[in-house]
Structure formats: structure tokens, C-alpha cells
Design a protein around this motif. Structure first.
Motif, mmCIF file in Angstrom:
data_model
loop_
_atom_site.group_PDB
_atom_site.id
_atom_site.type_symbol
_atom_site.label_atom_id
_atom_site.label_comp_id
_atom_site.label_asym_id
_atom_site.label_seq_id
_atom_site.Cartn_x
_atom_site.Cartn_y
_atom_site.Cartn_z
ATOM 1 N N PRO A 1 0.824 -1.208 0.000
ATOM 2 C CA PRO A 1 0.000 0.000 0.000
ATOM 3 C C PRO A 1 0.859 1.259 0.000
ATOM 4 O O PRO A 1 1.952 1.293 0.580
ATOM 5 N N VAL A 2 0.355 2.285 -0.658
ATOM 6 C CA VAL A 2 1.055 3.566 -0.763
ATOM 7 C C VAL A 2 0.435 4.522 0.252
ATOM 8 O O VAL A 2 -0.674 5.013 0.061
ATOM 9 N N PHE A 3 1.137 4.799 1.336
ATOM 10 C CA PHE A 3 0.584 5.569 2.441
ATOM 11 C C PHE A 3 0.946 7.052 2.339
ATOM 12 O O PHE A 3 2.137 7.413 2.325
ATOM 13 N N PRO A 4 -0.032 7.947 2.326
ATOM 14 C CA PRO A 4 0.262 9.386 2.344
ATOM 15 C C PRO A 4 1.004 9.833 3.597
ATOM 16 O O PRO A 4 1.707 10.844 3.582
ATOM 17 N N LEU A 5 0.838 9.084 4.691
ATOM 18 C CA LEU A 5 1.484 9.462 5.944
ATOM 19 C C LEU A 5 2.991 9.626 5.785
ATOM 20 O O LEU A 5 3.627 10.390 6.521
ATOM 21 N N HIS A 6 3.559 8.940 4.806
ATOM 22 C CA HIS A 6 5.002 9.036 4.560
ATOM 23 C C HIS A 6 5.414 10.492 4.331
ATOM 24 O O HIS A 6 6.348 11.006 4.974
ATOM 25 N N HIS A 7 4.751 11.160 3.400
ATOM 26 C CA HIS A 7 5.111 12.546 3.100
ATOM 27 C C HIS A 7 4.645 13.501 4.191
ATOM 28 O O HIS A 7 5.299 14.517 4.458
ATOM 29 N N GLU A 8 3.529 13.182 4.822
ATOM 30 C CA GLU A 8 3.033 14.047 5.884
ATOM 31 C C GLU A 8 4.018 14.111 7.044
ATOM 32 O O GLU A 8 4.320 15.188 7.560
ATOM 33 N N ALA B 1 -2.492 5.740 -12.351
ATOM 34 C CA ALA B 1 -2.006 4.942 -11.221
ATOM 35 C C ALA B 1 -0.681 5.480 -10.696
ATOM 36 O O ALA B 1 0.120 6.060 -11.445
ATOM 37 N N TYR B 2 -0.444 5.290 -9.416
ATOM 38 C CA TYR B 2 0.810 5.704 -8.779
ATOM 39 C C TYR B 2 1.961 4.825 -9.271
ATOM 40 O O TYR B 2 1.875 3.598 -9.271
ATOM 41 N N THR B 3 3.051 5.479 -9.693
ATOM 42 C CA THR B 3 4.246 4.749 -10.129
ATOM 43 C C THR B 3 5.508 5.191 -9.403
ATOM 44 O O THR B 3 6.554 4.561 -9.530
ATOM 45 N N GLY B 4 5.432 6.269 -8.635
ATOM 46 C CA GLY B 4 6.590 6.773 -7.910
ATOM 47 C C GLY B 4 6.277 8.149 -7.357
ATOM 48 O O GLY B 4 5.333 8.821 -7.795
ATOM 49 N N ASP B 5 7.061 8.581 -6.375
ATOM 50 C CA ASP B 5 6.765 9.826 -5.667
ATOM 51 C C ASP B 5 7.104 11.068 -6.478
ATOM 52 O O ASP B 5 8.162 11.151 -7.120
ATOM 53 N N ARG B 6 6.203 12.038 -6.410
ATOM 54 C CA ARG B 6 6.443 13.395 -6.901
ATOM 55 C C ARG B 6 5.895 14.339 -5.833
ATOM 56 O O ARG B 6 4.709 14.263 -5.482
ATOM 57 N N GLY C 1 -0.406 32.639 3.143
ATOM 58 C CA GLY C 1 0.977 32.472 2.700
ATOM 59 C C GLY C 1 1.745 31.440 3.491
ATOM 60 O O GLY C 1 2.970 31.527 3.604
ATOM 61 N N LEU C 2 1.028 30.438 4.023
ATOM 62 C CA LEU C 2 1.712 29.370 4.754
ATOM 63 C C LEU C 2 2.091 28.260 3.779
ATOM 64 O O LEU C 2 1.287 27.855 2.941
ATOM 65 N N PRO C 3 3.316 27.755 3.850
ATOM 66 C CA PRO C 3 3.781 26.743 2.889
ATOM 67 C C PRO C 3 3.044 25.418 3.041
ATOM 68 O O PRO C 3 2.560 25.054 4.120
ATOM 69 N N GLY C 4 2.986 24.685 1.944
ATOM 70 C CA GLY C 4 2.419 23.348 1.949
ATOM 71 C C GLY C 4 3.225 22.437 1.057
ATOM 72 O O GLY C 4 4.088 22.889 0.293
ATOM 73 N N VAL C 5 2.968 21.157 1.154
ATOM 74 C CA VAL C 5 3.587 20.171 0.273
ATOM 75 C C VAL C 5 2.473 19.388 -0.410
ATOM 76 O O VAL C 5 1.584 18.855 0.256
ATOM 77 N N LEU C 6 2.531 19.349 -1.730
ATOM 78 C CA LEU C 6 1.586 18.578 -2.530
ATOM 79 C C LEU C 6 2.284 17.303 -2.982
ATOM 80 O O LEU C 6 3.401 17.352 -3.509
ATOM 81 N N HIS C 7 1.646 16.150 -2.766
ATOM 82 C CA HIS C 7 2.252 14.878 -3.172
ATOM 83 C C HIS C 7 1.292 14.092 -4.050
ATOM 84 O O HIS C 7 0.124 14.477 -4.226
ATOM 85 N N ASN C 8 1.770 13.003 -4.607
ATOM 86 C CA ASN C 8 0.950 12.206 -5.529
ATOM 87 C C ASN C 8 0.606 10.814 -4.986
ATOM 88 O O ASN C 8 0.288 9.916 -5.759
ATOM 89 N N ARG C 9 0.673 10.649 -3.668
ATOM 90 C CA ARG C 9 0.193 9.388 -3.080
ATOM 91 C C ARG C 9 -1.327 9.499 -2.920
ATOM 92 O O ARG C 9 -1.863 9.587 -1.820
#
Length: 444
Positions: free
Chosen positions: A140-147, A234-239, A288-296
Motif C-alpha cells: 500500500p502507498v501511504f500518504p502518511l510518509h510525506h506528511e 495509477a501511482y508509479t513513484g513519488d512526486r 501564505g503558509l507553505p504546503g507540500v503537494l504529493h501524488n500518493r
């Protein structure tokens, strides 16, 4: 040790999702050495609740993971305690906003925010019961990784951890306040049938959610992109991208907030209103608070209940209330965007009083604008015919109530925002006479 809250609010059968999210919690504890509080907020009926209790009891004990499974009675007891100690005015009204007797996407997440404070967590990570994880090579590809990798860190320190940065350098010293991804699969708002039946009606209906003032080509693009998430790839790798994250790019089933955000401003507690839980994403971007957008991205699916006739009609009311809330929220978003850095105090913290003021001002939308929106919806649904005619009849019978609630929802959001910091202070461990109840499984 860093402690985080991974939460799953639910009012439907989702034992499989509980087990899957527990696996994500275990991954976070194992991979990042954090303490994960898995919080299941359960508003299900007695039969489903019993099945969920069985599912929770069968979870394997995992070092670093503690499970809290709270039904509505347990949640209400906790809330009454917090509200009493907070000293806020109109405690009964505040309790009703926190735990209404109707579906509220914002209220269930607000309860997670306060309980996360009671648990001493630094962040809240939300998942939904009608979604599941993607897989890569059988895992499974867990978003918690990037969070957990980036949330709360200074943006300048995150720049080297992500695939790319599109963040204004002026914000490099600010902490990452939000990390999120989107979804793949079925649309987040169930309007695909309308598009298939009549693309012109689809544009008229979905166009009601788009703020005025966009050039026509942009407007058409926004309509085409609305509610589609990340499509079907489909997910193939992190961006990953360090950026000012747009609410169009993330979904509330796949998001994490730093407590510096939710500890100061709540979500709108509007009932029977889809999309009411996206407010903080707008606030983070406008401040203007930073964020991170991921592809999980998480896989979204529609439950059988939504496809039933009763579920369809209930959903049409929630969709209509979303469209009626749009003018009010668009006024608030415009004011927050104009305020920009003025949304933050000298310490870089969100000024809840400023937000509450904008929400108060947002109640003053001309009622005739929403009457016109209901007229468009009525005409569109009658053009589609079939069960949409039944929906049009149902909405027509609720016309005055819907118009009243659109304004009332904003008034109640302002009230809750004004009380929120007192509630979060009263929730914190140092103010609690007793520890929060824990579920049967898990070890801290």
C-alpha cells in the motif's frame, strides 16, 4: 517523542478501512519513530458500531500505536467537559455545533482537532471511510510518509526533501502547515450522471460553484476540472512539490494539518453540506503558509447507500447546500486573499479574530443571489427529468429552509471561530483532570 493523530471519522460500515488505516498508523510509527494515535470517531448505528468495535479489538498491538475508538456518547461526554472548562458563552449551542444531529463534514473533523489537542498531538492526518489506498509492487502507498517527512518543518529545510519547489522565497522561513494529495477513481462529488445526461446542464450546475469574475476560458476549465481529483492515473513513484497548495489540488480524505492551523481556526460546522470542510485549505493558502503537494493519491469510491434512492435525494440536498454556501464562502475567501500576510500576527500565527470578522461579513450576501441559484438548479433538474425531477420537487419544498440555513451556517461558523481558541486551550492535557479513554488495542 513526536505524537500525531491519524483520524478516521465515519457514520457507515467500514471495518476494512479501519484495518487499512491501522496499517498506515503502524507504518508511521515504524518508519518515523513517532507515536501515532489512531482516532476512529464513530457515528454509526448500533449494529455497525458493534462490528467496528470487533474490528478494532482484533487489531494487532503495534509499538507506538494507540487506538481510540469513540462512539457519539463518548464524544459528547468529552465535548461537554471541554466546553464547560473553556467558559465559552452559549455552551449548549456550541455543543450542538460540535456534535449536530445531522451529517456535518466540518463538525466531525473539528471533533478530531479537539481530541488531538487532548491527546497532546502536533498534527492531524485525516482519512475517509469511502476511500482506500493505492498499491505499488503489492504494497500500500501511504500518504502518511510525506506528511510525517515534511509537516511542521521550516520550508527552507523541506526544499531539499521534495522533488521540486514552487514556493515564493519570501516564505522560506515559515513552517509547512499543510501536506496533502488528491484522489483517483470516482468523482468526489457525484455529478457524473448529470454530465452524461446533458453536458450543457452539467456546465450550468457545476458552474454555480465557480466564483464570479473569471474569464470564460478559465471558467470552463475550472468546470471541467472540478471534483475530478487527480483523474485515473495509477501511482508509479513519488512526486512532491513545496508550494502554496490550492484547494483544487487536494482532498480532505488525504490531508494533514499542523496544529498551528487547526488549533486557532475550526472548520465550518454546517450540516448536510458537502465541501464545508475545505475552509482551512483556503486559509493556509491565503495566509501564505507553505504546503507540500504529493501524488500518493487515495482511491475514492461511492458507497451503495449513495446510489440508493434515499441516498440520492439526501445527497442532492447536500449538494444544493454546497452551491448555496458558495457565495458566502467566496466573499470570505476574497477577503482573506486580500488580507494576505495580515492574517498572521507578528509571531506568524493565524489571527483567529481576523478570520472570524471576515466570516461575519460573509453572512451579508444578498438572499436573492441564492434564490437565483435555486432557480437554476430547479430548471436544470427538471430538464434532466426522471429522478432529478423528484429531487427538484424535494428542493422546492425546502426552498425557504435552505435559503435561511445558508446564512445561518455562516453565523454559526463565526460563533464557533470566536470560541475556538478557548476550546482548544481547554482540551489540552494540562487542563484535563482525567486521561482520555483508550481503546482495547495498541501500546504507546
Amino acid at each position: 517523542m513526536r505524537r500525531v493523530c491519524l483520524t478516521l471519522p465515519t457514520n457507515r460500515s467500514c471495518a476494512d478501512t479501519i484495518r487499512a488505516v491501522a496499517e498506515e498508523a503502524a507504518y508511521g510509527a515504524r518508519r518515523f519513530g513517532v507515536e501515532v494515535r489512531l482516532l476512529v470517531l464513530d457515528s454509526s448505528d448500533a449494529t455497525v458500531l458493534a462490528a467496528h468495535r470487533k474490528a478494532v479489538a482484533s487489531l494487532p498491538a503495534v509499538p507506538g500505536v494507540t487506538v481510540h475508538h469513540l462512539d457519539e456518547d463518548e464524544q459528547r461526554t468529552l465535548l461537554r467537559d471541554v466546553i464547560a472548562r473553556s467558559g465559552v458563552a452559549e455552551p449548549d449551542r456550541v455543543l450542538a455545533l460540535m456534535l449536530p444531529d445531522r451529517v456535518s463534514y466540518g463538525a466531525c473533523t473539528n471533533r478530531a482537532f479537539l481530541i488531538a489537542e487532548a491527546l497532546g498531538c502536533t498534527s492531524v492526518h485525516r482519512r475517509d471511510s469511502d476511500s482506500r489506498y493505492q498499491y505499488l509492487d503489492g504494497e500500500p502507498v501511504f500518504p502518511l510518509h510525506h506528511e510525517l517527512s515534511t509537516l511542521g518543518l521550516r520550508a527552507a529545510d523541506v526544499a531539499g526533501l521534495v522533488s521540486r519547489s514552487r514556493l515564493d522565497p519570501a516564505y522560506a522561513d515559515r513552517p509547512v502547515a499543510l501536506v496533502g494529495g488528491s484522489f483517483v477513481g470516482e468523482m468526489s462529488v457525484d455529478v457524473e450522471e448529470i454530465r452524461r445526461l446533458d453536458p450543457v446542464v452539467y456546465e450550468d450546475v457545476v458552474g454555480l460553484s465557480i466564483p464570479d469574475g473569471y474569464p470564460e476560458i478559465w471558467r470552463r476549465n475550472l468546470i471541467a476540472e472540478s471534483f475530478r481529483g487527480a483523474g485515473t492515473a495509477a501511482y508509479t513513484g513519488d512526486r512532491t512539490t513545496l508550494m502554496s497548495v490550492s484547494p483544487m489540488r487536494v482532498d480532505m480524505c488525504n490531508i494533514a494539518f499542523d496544529r498551528e492551523v487547526y488549533g486557532r481556526v475550526p472548520l465550518p460546522p454546517a450540516t448536510d453540506t458537502i465541501g464545508s470542510d475545505y475552509f482551512l485549505i483556503h486559509l493556509v493558502q491565503d495566509a501564505g503558509l507553505p504546503g507540500v503537494l504529493h501524488n500518493r493519491h487515495i482511491v475514492n469510491f461511492h458507497t451503495g447507500e449513495r446510489r440508493s434512492e434515499a441516498g440520492f435525494l439526501a445527497y442532492q440536498v447536500r449538494f444544493a447546500k454546497f452551491l448555496l454556501s458558495a457565495p458566502h464562502f467566496n466573499a470570505v475567501y476574497a477577503a482573506m486573499k486580500e488580507a494576505g500576510d495580515a492574517l498572521l500576527d507578528t509571531g506568524g500565527h493565524i489571527r483567529a479574530s481576523a478570520v472570524a470578522g471576515f466570516v461575519r461579513d460573509g453572512t451579508a450576501v444578498d438572499r436573492s443571489e441564492n434564490a437565483d441559484r435555486l432557480a437554476v438548479l430547479d430548471r436544470s433538474y427538471r430538464t434532466l427529468g426522471g429522478r432529478y425531477t423528484t429531487a427538484a420537487d424535494a428542493l422546492a419544498s425546502l426552498r425557504e429552509q435552505l435559503l435561511d440555513e445558508a446564512r445561518q451556517d455562516m453565523e454559526e461558523f463565526a460563533l464557533l471561530t470566536e470560541a475556538w481558541e478557548a476550546l482548544t486551550r481547554a482540551s489540552r492535557p494540562h487542563s484535563r483532570p482525567e486521561p482520555l479513554h483508550e481503546s482495547a488495542r495498541g501500546t504507546a
